[in-house]
Design a protein around this motif. Structure first.
Motif, PDB file in Angstrom:
ATOM      1  N   TYR A   1     -37.482  58.310  -1.957  1.00 15.08           N
ATOM      2  CA  TYR A   1     -37.836  57.130  -2.760  1.00 15.08           C
ATOM      3  C   TYR A   1     -39.202  57.265  -3.446  1.00 15.08           C
ATOM      4  CZ  TYR A   1     -34.071  55.330   0.139  1.00 15.08           C
ATOM      5  OH  TYR A   1     -32.889  55.185   0.807  1.00 15.08           O
ATOM      6  N   CYS A   2     -39.735  58.468  -3.468  1.00 13.54           N
ATOM      7  CA  CYS A   2     -41.028  58.712  -4.113  1.00 13.54           C
ATOM      8  C   CYS A   2     -40.869  59.802  -5.169  1.00 13.54           C
ATOM      9  CB  CYS A   2     -42.066  59.162  -3.086  1.00 13.54           C
ATOM     10  SG  CYS A   2     -42.375  57.967  -1.775  1.00 13.54           S
ATOM     11  N   HIS A   3     -41.874  59.939  -5.999  1.00 11.38           N
ATOM     12  CA  HIS A   3     -41.953  61.049  -6.957  1.00 11.38           C
ATOM     13  C   HIS A   3     -43.407  61.514  -6.981  1.00 11.38           C
ATOM     14  CE1 HIS A   3     -43.288  57.645  -9.395  1.00 11.38           C
ATOM     15  NE2 HIS A   3     -43.933  58.530 -10.125  1.00 11.38           N
TER      16      HIS A   3
ATOM     17  N   SER B   1     -43.549  66.895 -12.986  1.00  6.61           N
ATOM     18  CA  SER B   1     -43.137  65.898 -11.997  1.00  6.61           C
ATOM     19  C   SER B   1     -42.162  66.529 -11.010  1.00  6.61           C
ATOM     20  CB  SER B   1     -42.496  64.694 -12.683  1.00  6.61           C
ATOM     21  OG  SER B   1     -41.302  65.080 -13.323  1.00  6.61           O
TER      22      SER B   1
ATOM     23  N   GLN C   1     -46.416  59.039  -5.646  1.00  5.33           N
ATOM     24  CA  GLN C   1     -46.312  57.601  -5.897  1.00  5.33           C
ATOM     25  C   GLN C   1     -44.923  57.140  -5.454  1.00  5.33           C
ATOM     26  OE1 GLN C   1     -48.994  55.826  -6.925  1.00  5.33           O
ATOM     27  NE2 GLN C   1     -50.091  57.771  -6.894  1.00  5.33           N
ATOM     28  N   CYS C   2     -44.839  55.981  -4.862  1.00  9.00           N
ATOM     29  CA  CYS C   2     -43.560  55.467  -4.384  1.00  9.00           C
ATOM     30  C   CYS C   2     -43.286  54.093  -5.007  1.00  9.00           C
ATOM     31  CB  CYS C   2     -43.562  55.338  -2.870  1.00  9.00           C
ATOM     32  SG  CYS C   2     -43.942  56.904  -2.047  1.00  9.00           S
ATOM     33  N   ALA C   3     -41.988  53.803  -5.238  1.00 11.08           N
ATOM     34  CA  ALA C   3     -41.593  52.539  -5.847  1.00 11.08           C
ATOM     35  C   ALA C   3     -41.600  51.417  -4.833  1.00 11.08           C
ATOM     36  CB  ALA C   3     -40.206  52.675  -6.453  1.00 11.08           C
TER      37      ALA C   3
END
Length: 129
Positions: free
Chosen positions: A96-98, A108, A127-129
């Motif tokens: 759930y992150c990028h 990326s 960074q995670c949503a």
């Protein structure tokens, strides 16, 4: 039989016995395990956790089909790198992150493990949503 001839025969027999034992050990033990990538000359893969990363960056020095975590870096910390003697082989982005990555072919990276080449120095910002 002269003493020198007996000594040569004993030496030849000992050499054959040692060779046979080495061959037997190779058959019984099998091939050596695959080795992780290592530094080439002074070049070693390296990773830095960006000062702005939301999460720590996990890395491995033992690349495989399912790498094990070798360490975790907090914002601003680094591992490996040229002339360090430590070759970092990859980094992990949690589910759930990028990550934005600088110093790498791609800018990326999605969730999962990502390979670092021996000559690469990357900075990772997760960074995670």
């Amino acid at each position: 039989m002269p003493a020198t001839t007996r000594s040569r025969h004993r030496l030849r027999a000992t050499s054959l016995s040692v060779s046979a034992l080495i061959g037997l050990a190779a058959v019984v033990l099998g091939p050596a395990p695959a080795q992780a990538a290592e530094c080439v000359g002074g070049m070693c893969g390296g990773v830095t956790a960006s000062p702005h990363t939301a999460l720590p960056v996990k890395y491995t020095t033992q690349w495989s089909t399912s790498p094990a975590v070798s360490g975790t870096l907090r914002a601003g910390q680094s591992a490996g790198g040229w002339w360090s003697g430590v070759d970092v082989d990859g980094f992990y982005v949690p589910q759930y992150c990028h990550a934005s990555v600088s110093g790498w072919g791609s800018s990326s990276a999605g969730a999962g493990w990502h390979k670092i080449a021996t000559n690469q120095q990357v900075t990772v910002n997760i960074q995670c949503a």
